[in-house]
Every structure is written in structure tokens, then in C-alpha cells.
Scaffold this motif. Structure first.
Motif, PDB file in Angstrom:
ATOM      1  N   THR A 267       1.295  -1.402  -0.228  1.00  0.00           N
ATOM      2  CA  THR A 267      -0.311  -0.124  -0.021  1.00  0.00           C
ATOM      3  C   THR A 267       1.261   1.388   0.300  1.00  0.00           C
ATOM      4  N   ARG A 268       2.575   0.998   0.214  1.00  0.00           N
ATOM      5  CA  ARG A 268       2.900   2.441  -0.485  1.00  0.00           C
ATOM      6  C   ARG A 268       2.699   3.043  -2.541  1.00  0.00           C
ATOM      7  N   PRO A 269       1.952   3.821  -2.097  1.00  0.00           N
ATOM      8  CA  PRO A 269       2.155   4.191  -3.341  1.00  0.00           C
ATOM      9  C   PRO A 269       3.051   5.582  -3.664  1.00  0.00           C
ATOM     10  N   GLU A 270       2.875   5.507  -4.521  1.00  0.00           N
ATOM     11  CA  GLU A 270       4.115   6.053  -6.078  1.00  0.00           C
ATOM     12  C   GLU A 270       4.212   7.330  -5.765  1.00  0.00           C
ATOM     13  N   ARG A 279      -6.285   3.503  -5.380  1.00  0.00           N
ATOM     14  CA  ARG A 279      -6.905   2.998  -4.841  1.00  0.00           C
ATOM     15  C   ARG A 279      -7.294   0.919  -5.955  1.00  0.00           C
ATOM     16  N   LEU A 280      -6.895   1.153  -6.562  1.00  0.00           N
ATOM     17  CA  LEU A 280      -7.002   0.457  -7.487  1.00  0.00           C
ATOM     18  C   LEU A 280      -5.787  -0.335  -7.636  1.00  0.00           C
ATOM     19  N   GLU A 281      -5.064   0.343  -7.879  1.00  0.00           N
ATOM     20  CA  GLU A 281      -3.315  -0.313  -8.392  1.00  0.00           C
ATOM     21  C   GLU A 281      -3.169  -1.293  -6.459  1.00  0.00           C
ATOM     22  N   TYR A 282      -4.232  -0.874  -4.962  1.00  0.00           N
ATOM     23  CA  TYR A 282      -3.879  -1.016  -4.495  1.00  0.00           C
ATOM     24  C   TYR A 282      -4.427  -2.776  -4.318  1.00  0.00           C
ATOM     25  N   VAL A 283      -5.587  -3.138  -5.301  1.00  0.00           N
ATOM     26  CA  VAL A 283      -6.677  -3.697  -5.198  1.00  0.00           C
ATOM     27  C   VAL A 283      -5.994  -4.893  -6.791  1.00  0.00           C
ATOM     28  N   ASN A 284      -5.083  -4.092  -7.105  1.00  0.00           N
ATOM     29  CA  ASN A 284      -4.258  -5.299  -8.312  1.00  0.00           C
ATOM     30  C   ASN A 284      -3.320  -5.487  -7.605  1.00  0.00           C
TER      31      ASN A 284
END
Length: 313
Positions: A267-270, A279-284
Motif C-alpha cells: 500500500t505504499r504509493p508511487e 486504490r485500484l493499484e492496491y486492489v491489483n
């Protein structure tokens, strides 16, 4: 020769960011042998890009290998490329990501030339557009691409640029070709013998070589032939059953250390993430971690559970 498999932290980082970097792991003797066998020459000894590539294709020892060839059969045992693949860190990463019996997809020797070569043709040197090597690839499984840099690569040489965390956002190549710079992108500046390992979906492109020498990068794409489930050193991985305890989100105590390093990594953002669609990236990422661990119930911060809780009936 042995291998050094990746750790759970390494794998979580790859799942989240789409790459791993092994700096200066290939011995200097192997780097020198590789450059010698691809006929590395000073820039002023090259008459044209077409002539230079043609000579390398005709005379170098890089073999012509059909797609689908087992990796163990792709390169001669005494070749520099085989020596690169046999480096314990490289071998361990390959096993951890695509298993013990991957197959060869393709390889290519990428060379970027100093500005004079382009200007001699009436062209200005420009960077390669951003692209994704597998457009519209819906698999949860993934291939990897090894990028081997056999000599020191300086900022002026225009090393490959790539966008960390972009690998799970599947796009058409032409849709991202317009982007030249994205916040958080990285440019490869590295010592000789560095190997960059990329998920096949990561956005990337070649940089402009503004130096006075040729820049080389040898790329190999590998495909798995087995499920990519718990192939790394899983000594620190909990048994893959059920959903792990979920941590508080949004309303949390300041300064508390995160007890779950995997959850923190996933859950570390870019820098390029938007506030909401990130949040879609965290789901994927969570879906990819389910695949890698073999645990269909894994979740982090309830991102998957809250959209999978429809009641039957």
C-alpha cells in the motif's frame, strides 16, 4: 553454482513496484567478455547504425533462439550470457519469479548511439516513447524481462527509463506513447554488471545517449511454465490460509511502526498515483499477492473484501 532466492520482502516489492535491481552482481571478467563478443568498438569506428547492427547480427556470438526454447538450452555453457544467468543472485531471482524451468521468449541487444550518428542523417536524437511490451495481456501470471548493463551507465548515456508501479495498469502502447516524463519515473544509472528485472507490463522506454560512446543493454524475456506460487524463500511467510488480520486505516495513531511489512509495501504509493484511483493499484497488488502466495482470501486494508462481500440469494 548455487542460487540466492528472493525474500518475502523482495517479492512484495516486486508485486508492488514491478521491478527489482541487482547492482554490479556480474563479475568484471564476464562484462568484458560480453562486450568483446558483441564487438564493442569506439564510437568513431562505427560508420553507421545500420552497418554496425548488421555486423553484430552477422558476427557476434549471440545465438538465434526460437521462442519457447527452454532457458537451459538457449545459451552455450561457456558463453558470457550463460555466465550472467548463472550469477547466484540472478539465478535465484529467476527461480523466485518464474520457476525452475522457464522458457525463452526473445532477446535483443539494445544499443544507443551518440548524437552525431543521428545528425549525420539529418535527425535529432530523441528518447524512445513510453511503451508496454505486452499490450492487452489479461493474465495474472507474468513474464519477466532481464536488462543487463555490461558497462557503467552514466546519466549522459540515457539509460532505460521506467515507471515504478505501472505494471498492473494495462494499456495500449499507443495510448502512453505521448508521455515523455511522468512524476516518479526512474532512469537507469548504474555500475557495470547491473541486472534490472522487470514485470512484463511495466512502462518503459530507452533514453537519449548524449555521451560520446555507445551504450549497450542486453534484454532477455522469460516465461513461466509452472504456477508462480511460493517459489521464493518463504521461511518468513505465514501459512497461506484465510485473510490475515486487517490493520486500522485512515484513523490511526501517528508514528506507530507498521507490524506487517507486506501490507506496508503493498500500500505504499508511487509519486504518480492519484488520490482516489490509486486504490485500484492496491486492489491489483493484493490480487497479484493472492496469486503469488496461493491464498485466495488474502487482503490488505480490506480493499478486496469490501467489493467481494455480496450476499447470495
Amino acid at each position: 553454482m548455487g542460487e540466492r532466492r528472493l525474500t518475502t520482502t523482495d517479492m512484495a516489492t516486486f508485486a508492488a513496484r514491478g521491478f527489482l535491481r541487482l547492482d554490479a552482481v556480474v563479475p568484471a571478467s564476464v562484462n568484458a567478455a560480453f562486450l568483446d563478443q558483441v564487438h564493442d568498438v569506439p564510437a568513431d569506428a562505427v560508420s553507421s547504425i545500420r552497418e554496425h547492427y548488421g555486423r553484430i547480427l552477422a558476427e557476434s556470438v549471440i545465438p538465434r533462439v526460437p521462442a519457447g526454447t527452454p532457458l537451459t538450452e538457449a545459451y552455450a555453457a561457456d558463453s558470457p550470457v550463460r555466465a550472467v544467468l548463472d550469477v547466484p543472485e540472478v539465478r535465484g531471482a529467476i527461480t523466485s519469479l518464474v520457476g525452475r524451468a522457464p522458457v525463452f521468449d526473445h532477446h535483443f541487444l539494445h544499443i544507443t548511439y551518440p548524437p552525431a550518428f543521428y545528425r549525420a542523417q539529418g535527425r535529432e536524437p530523441v528518447s524512445q516513447h513510453y511503451h508496454q511490451d505486452s499490450t492487452i495481456d489479461p493474465r495474472r501470471a507474468f513474464d519477466i524481462q532481464l536488462m543487463y548493463f555490461p558497462h557503467d551507465t552514466t546519466a549522459a548515456m540515457g539509460g532505460t527509463r521506467f515507471l515504478p508501479g505501472s505494471h498492473l495498469r494495462v494499456v495500449s502502447e499507443t495510448a502512453i506513447a505521448r508521455y515523455q516524463n511522468v512524476r516518479g519515473q526512474e532512469h537507469v544509472v548504474c555500475p557495470a554488471g547491473t541486472v534490472l528485472i522487470l514485470h512484463h507490463g511495466i512502462w518503459h522506454g530507452g533514453g537519449v545517449n548524449r555521451s560520446d560512446r555507445l551504450r549497450y543493454m542486453f534484454k532477455i524475456r522469460l516465461c513461466p511454465t509452472e504456477p508462480q506460487v511460493r517459489l521464493w524463500d518463504t521461511g518468513d511467510l505465514p501459512a497461506p490460509s484465510g485473510r490475515p488480520p486487517q490493520r486500522p486505516i485512515f484513523w490511526t495513531a501517528p508514528g506507530n511502526a507498521d507490524p506487517d511489512p507486506v501490507a506496508a509495501i503493498l500500500t505504499r504509493p508511487e509519486p504518480w498515483f492519484e488520490q482516489d484511483t490509486s486504490r485500484l493499484e492496491y486492489v491489483n497488488r493484493a490480487r497479484l499477492w493472492r496469486y503469488l502466495t496461493g491464498n485466495p482470501d488474502f487482503d490488505v486494508d480490506y480493499w478486496l473484501s469490501r467489493i467481494e462481500n455480496e450476499q447470495a440469494g
